[in-house]
Write a protein that holds these residues in place. Sequence first.
Motif, PDB file in Angstrom:
ATOM      1  N   ILE A 138      48.874  20.687  76.504  1.00  0.00           N
ATOM      2  CA  ILE A 138      50.030  21.583  76.395  1.00  0.00           C
ATOM      3  C   ILE A 138      50.921  21.134  75.240  1.00  0.00           C
ATOM      4  O   ILE A 138      51.381  21.950  74.434  1.00  0.00           O
ATOM      5  CB  ILE A 138      50.818  21.599  77.717  1.00  0.00           C
ATOM      6  CG1 ILE A 138      49.999  22.290  78.808  1.00  0.00           C
ATOM      7  CG2 ILE A 138      52.175  22.293  77.540  1.00  0.00           C
ATOM      8  CD1 ILE A 138      50.595  22.141  80.202  1.00  0.00           C
ATOM      9  N   ASN A 139      51.145  19.837  75.147  1.00  0.00           N
ATOM     10  CA  ASN A 139      51.979  19.298  74.070  1.00  0.00           C
ATOM     11  C   ASN A 139      51.404  19.648  72.702  1.00  0.00           C
ATOM     12  O   ASN A 139      52.111  20.138  71.814  1.00  0.00           O
ATOM     13  CB  ASN A 139      52.096  17.782  74.235  1.00  0.00           C
ATOM     14  CG  ASN A 139      52.883  17.119  73.128  1.00  0.00           C
ATOM     15  OD1 ASN A 139      54.088  17.287  73.021  1.00  0.00           O
ATOM     16  ND2 ASN A 139      52.198  16.343  72.291  1.00  0.00           N
ATOM     17  N   ALA A 170      61.909  18.821  62.975  1.00  0.00           N
ATOM     18  CA  ALA A 170      62.238  17.428  63.276  1.00  0.00           C
ATOM     19  C   ALA A 170      62.033  17.048  64.739  1.00  0.00           C
ATOM     20  O   ALA A 170      62.467  15.995  65.165  1.00  0.00           O
ATOM     21  CB  ALA A 170      63.691  17.152  62.883  1.00  0.00           C
ATOM     22  N   SER A 171      61.380  17.879  65.525  1.00  0.00           N
ATOM     23  CA  SER A 171      61.232  17.593  66.949  1.00  0.00           C
ATOM     24  C   SER A 171      60.201  16.510  67.210  1.00  0.00           C
ATOM     25  O   SER A 171      59.088  16.560  66.665  1.00  0.00           O
ATOM     26  CB  SER A 171      60.818  18.869  67.698  1.00  0.00           C
ATOM     27  OG  SER A 171      60.535  18.569  69.050  1.00  0.00           O
ATOM     28  N   PRO A 172      60.526  15.521  68.043  1.00  0.00           N
ATOM     29  CA  PRO A 172      59.478  14.627  68.549  1.00  0.00           C
ATOM     30  C   PRO A 172      58.596  15.402  69.526  1.00  0.00           C
ATOM     31  O   PRO A 172      58.832  16.587  69.777  1.00  0.00           O
ATOM     32  CB  PRO A 172      60.271  13.521  69.247  1.00  0.00           C
ATOM     33  CG  PRO A 172      61.536  14.184  69.668  1.00  0.00           C
ATOM     34  CD  PRO A 172      61.847  15.223  68.617  1.00  0.00           C
ATOM     35  N   CYS A 173      57.602  14.747  70.084  1.00  0.00           N
ATOM     36  CA  CYS A 173      56.736  15.412  71.051  1.00  0.00           C
ATOM     37  C   CYS A 173      56.412  14.445  72.187  1.00  0.00           C
ATOM     38  O   CYS A 173      56.800  13.275  72.164  1.00  0.00           O
ATOM     39  CB  CYS A 173      55.464  15.931  70.381  1.00  0.00           C
ATOM     40  SG  CYS A 173      54.240  14.667  69.977  1.00  0.00           S
ATOM     41  N   TYR A 174      55.677  14.933  73.178  1.00  0.00           N
ATOM     42  CA  TYR A 174      55.370  14.111  74.345  1.00  0.00           C
ATOM     43  C   TYR A 174      54.551  12.880  73.962  1.00  0.00           C
ATOM     44  O   TYR A 174      54.713  11.806  74.539  1.00  0.00           O
ATOM     45  CB  TYR A 174      54.609  14.956  75.368  1.00  0.00           C
ATOM     46  CG  TYR A 174      54.328  14.240  76.666  1.00  0.00           C
ATOM     47  CD1 TYR A 174      55.339  14.034  77.602  1.00  0.00           C
ATOM     48  CD2 TYR A 174      53.061  13.765  76.964  1.00  0.00           C
ATOM     49  CE1 TYR A 174      55.097  13.372  78.798  1.00  0.00           C
ATOM     50  CE2 TYR A 174      52.795  13.107  78.158  1.00  0.00           C
ATOM     51  CZ  TYR A 174      53.823  12.913  79.065  1.00  0.00           C
ATOM     52  OH  TYR A 174      53.571  12.253  80.250  1.00  0.00           O
ATOM     53  N   ALA A 175      53.687  13.038  72.972  1.00  0.00           N
ATOM     54  CA  ALA A 175      52.857  11.897  72.551  1.00  0.00           C
ATOM     55  C   ALA A 175      53.666  10.832  71.830  1.00  0.00           C
ATOM     56  O   ALA A 175      53.238   9.676  71.753  1.00  0.00           O
ATOM     57  CB  ALA A 175      51.709  12.381  71.670  1.00  0.00           C
ATOM     58  N   CYS A 176      54.843  11.202  71.271  1.00  0.00           N
ATOM     59  CA  CYS A 176      55.737  10.179  70.709  1.00  0.00           C
ATOM     60  C   CYS A 176      56.237   9.260  71.812  1.00  0.00           C
ATOM     61  O   CYS A 176      56.413   8.056  71.605  1.00  0.00           O
ATOM     62  CB  CYS A 176      56.942  10.843  70.035  1.00  0.00           C
ATOM     63  SG  CYS A 176      56.602  11.772  68.538  1.00  0.00           S
ATOM     64  N   LEU A 177      56.474   9.852  72.975  1.00  0.00           N
ATOM     65  CA  LEU A 177      56.995   9.099  74.111  1.00  0.00           C
ATOM     66  C   LEU A 177      55.894   8.356  74.841  1.00  0.00           C
ATOM     67  O   LEU A 177      56.024   7.167  75.168  1.00  0.00           O
ATOM     68  CB  LEU A 177      57.706  10.066  75.065  1.00  0.00           C
ATOM     69  CG  LEU A 177      58.299   9.515  76.350  1.00  0.00           C
ATOM     70  CD1 LEU A 177      59.387   8.487  76.043  1.00  0.00           C
ATOM     71  CD2 LEU A 177      58.871  10.659  77.191  1.00  0.00           C
ATOM     72  N   PHE A 178      54.800   9.043  75.109  1.00  0.00           N
ATOM     73  CA  PHE A 178      53.668   8.468  75.831  1.00  0.00           C
ATOM     74  C   PHE A 178      52.379   8.739  75.040  1.00  0.00           C
ATOM     75  O   PHE A 178      51.717   9.752  75.279  1.00  0.00           O
ATOM     76  CB  PHE A 178      53.537   9.074  77.232  1.00  0.00           C
ATOM     77  CG  PHE A 178      54.698   8.782  78.144  1.00  0.00           C
ATOM     78  CD1 PHE A 178      55.001   7.488  78.522  1.00  0.00           C
ATOM     79  CD2 PHE A 178      55.484   9.824  78.635  1.00  0.00           C
ATOM     80  CE1 PHE A 178      56.063   7.214  79.379  1.00  0.00           C
ATOM     81  CE2 PHE A 178      56.542   9.567  79.484  1.00  0.00           C
ATOM     82  CZ  PHE A 178      56.835   8.264  79.863  1.00  0.00           C
ATOM     83  N   SER A 248      56.716   7.636  64.013  1.00  0.00           N
ATOM     84  CA  SER A 248      55.914   7.777  62.793  1.00  0.00           C
ATOM     85  C   SER A 248      54.436   7.482  63.029  1.00  0.00           C
ATOM     86  O   SER A 248      53.584   7.878  62.234  1.00  0.00           O
ATOM     87  CB  SER A 248      56.455   6.847  61.698  1.00  0.00           C
ATOM     88  OG  SER A 248      56.393   5.502  62.123  1.00  0.00           O
ATOM     89  N   THR A 249      54.130   6.776  64.117  1.00  0.00           N
ATOM     90  CA  THR A 249      52.725   6.477  64.421  1.00  0.00           C
ATOM     91  C   THR A 249      52.150   7.408  65.483  1.00  0.00           C
ATOM     92  O   THR A 249      51.050   7.176  65.977  1.00  0.00           O
ATOM     93  CB  THR A 249      52.594   5.022  64.907  1.00  0.00           C
ATOM     94  OG1 THR A 249      53.322   4.864  66.136  1.00  0.00           O
ATOM     95  CG2 THR A 249      53.129   4.049  63.875  1.00  0.00           C
ATOM     96  N   CYS A 250      52.895   8.451  65.837  1.00  0.00           N
ATOM     97  CA  CYS A 250      52.430   9.393  66.855  1.00  0.00           C
ATOM     98  C   CYS A 250      51.115  10.030  66.418  1.00  0.00           C
ATOM     99  O   CYS A 250      51.008  10.537  65.293  1.00  0.00           O
ATOM    100  CB  CYS A 250      53.493  10.475  67.104  1.00  0.00           C
ATOM    101  SG  CYS A 250      52.945  11.772  68.242  1.00  0.00           S
ATOM    102  N   PRO A 251      50.107  10.060  67.308  1.00  0.00           N
ATOM    103  CA  PRO A 251      48.814  10.659  66.930  1.00  0.00           C
ATOM    104  C   PRO A 251      48.864  12.188  66.807  1.00  0.00           C
ATOM    105  O   PRO A 251      47.927  12.784  66.283  1.00  0.00           O
ATOM    106  CB  PRO A 251      47.883  10.228  68.071  1.00  0.00           C
ATOM    107  CG  PRO A 251      48.804  10.017  69.235  1.00  0.00           C
ATOM    108  CD  PRO A 251      50.069   9.474  68.658  1.00  0.00           C
ATOM    109  N   VAL A 252      49.948  12.811  67.296  1.00  0.00           N
ATOM    110  CA  VAL A 252      50.061  14.265  67.255  1.00  0.00           C
ATOM    111  C   VAL A 252      50.951  14.732  66.110  1.00  0.00           C
ATOM    112  O   VAL A 252      50.589  15.633  65.342  1.00  0.00           O
ATOM    113  CB  VAL A 252      50.580  14.823  68.595  1.00  0.00           C
ATOM    114  CG1 VAL A 252      50.828  16.329  68.509  1.00  0.00           C
ATOM    115  CG2 VAL A 252      49.607  14.502  69.713  1.00  0.00           C
ATOM    116  N   CYS A 253      52.134  14.131  65.961  1.00  0.00           N
ATOM    117  CA  CYS A 253      53.076  14.628  64.959  1.00  0.00           C
ATOM    118  C   CYS A 253      53.502  13.586  63.942  1.00  0.00           C
ATOM    119  O   CYS A 253      54.349  13.858  63.087  1.00  0.00           O
ATOM    120  CB  CYS A 253      54.307  15.231  65.640  1.00  0.00           C
ATOM    121  SG  CYS A 253      55.299  14.031  66.566  1.00  0.00           S
ATOM    122  N   GLY A 254      52.973  12.368  64.036  1.00  0.00           N
ATOM    123  CA  GLY A 254      53.370  11.313  63.117  1.00  0.00           C
ATOM    124  C   GLY A 254      52.819  11.500  61.718  1.00  0.00           C
ATOM    125  O   GLY A 254      51.917  12.277  61.478  1.00  0.00           O
TER     126      GLY A 254
END
Length: 254
Positions: A138-139, A170-178, A248-254
């Motif tokens: 979903i994310n 500029a939005s983070p996402c769920y994968a930034c958090l987990f 910045s290391t997020c696998p989805v939005c980094g």
Amino acid sequence: MLSRKQLQRYSRQIMLPQIGEAGQEKLSNARVLMVGLGGLGSPAALYLAAAGVGELHLVDGDKVEISNLQRQVLYKTNHREKDKAQVAAQQLTAANPEIRLHAHCRMADEGWLTDLFSQQSFDLVLDCTDNLDIRHSINRVCRAHKIPVVMASVRGFSGQLVSFDFRTQASPCYACLFPPAVEASDLPEAENCSTVGVIGPALGMMGSAQALEAIKFLVGLPVSSLNRLQLFEAASLEWRALSLAENSTCPVCG
């Protein structure tokens, strides 16, 4: 323009200056996708239907079981072995016949969500699941299609709520958090309501909070859980919040 019947049905929220007739028209024109119709989705769907959200798409591949009834308040004993999405649509239609309900009796996956979003536009998605793979799907799909999402979860007495507005760059996402790999090791998918237990009213609290944040999203009010992880402890009735930033290391939005 709202009809006389709508003005009467929604009068108590229309009289709020934050909503008014303009806000109610936004709700009536909104299209919302809800993934998961269990302990979170039940109260969230009831409140969104009652508030007059014009079109709700309900996604769940499960059937009603006797063990669901402790917390999934949309269903009754006579609904056992029936499709949750179909029963939910019937229950919500009975509660508010003026809105449009679409039942999707299947589990959501990344391919299906991608196809759906390519065919139809949605103003908002509510993630009411207890499945980590689906939550990450979903994310990813909501971010790719720039659709805001409100997510919640509950384990035991502890709840989490967070929202992302993917219409902004500029939005983070769920994968930034987990991040998926980290989360999978810390919280195995098998650890859900069926294996670790959950207190029903905590799900009611978090599902209601999802509905509240959804209404605020749809009418243009500030959303308290936007880029903020809201943590609720039902045992002590305490809330706390953690601000989130892009990773910045997020696998989805980094």
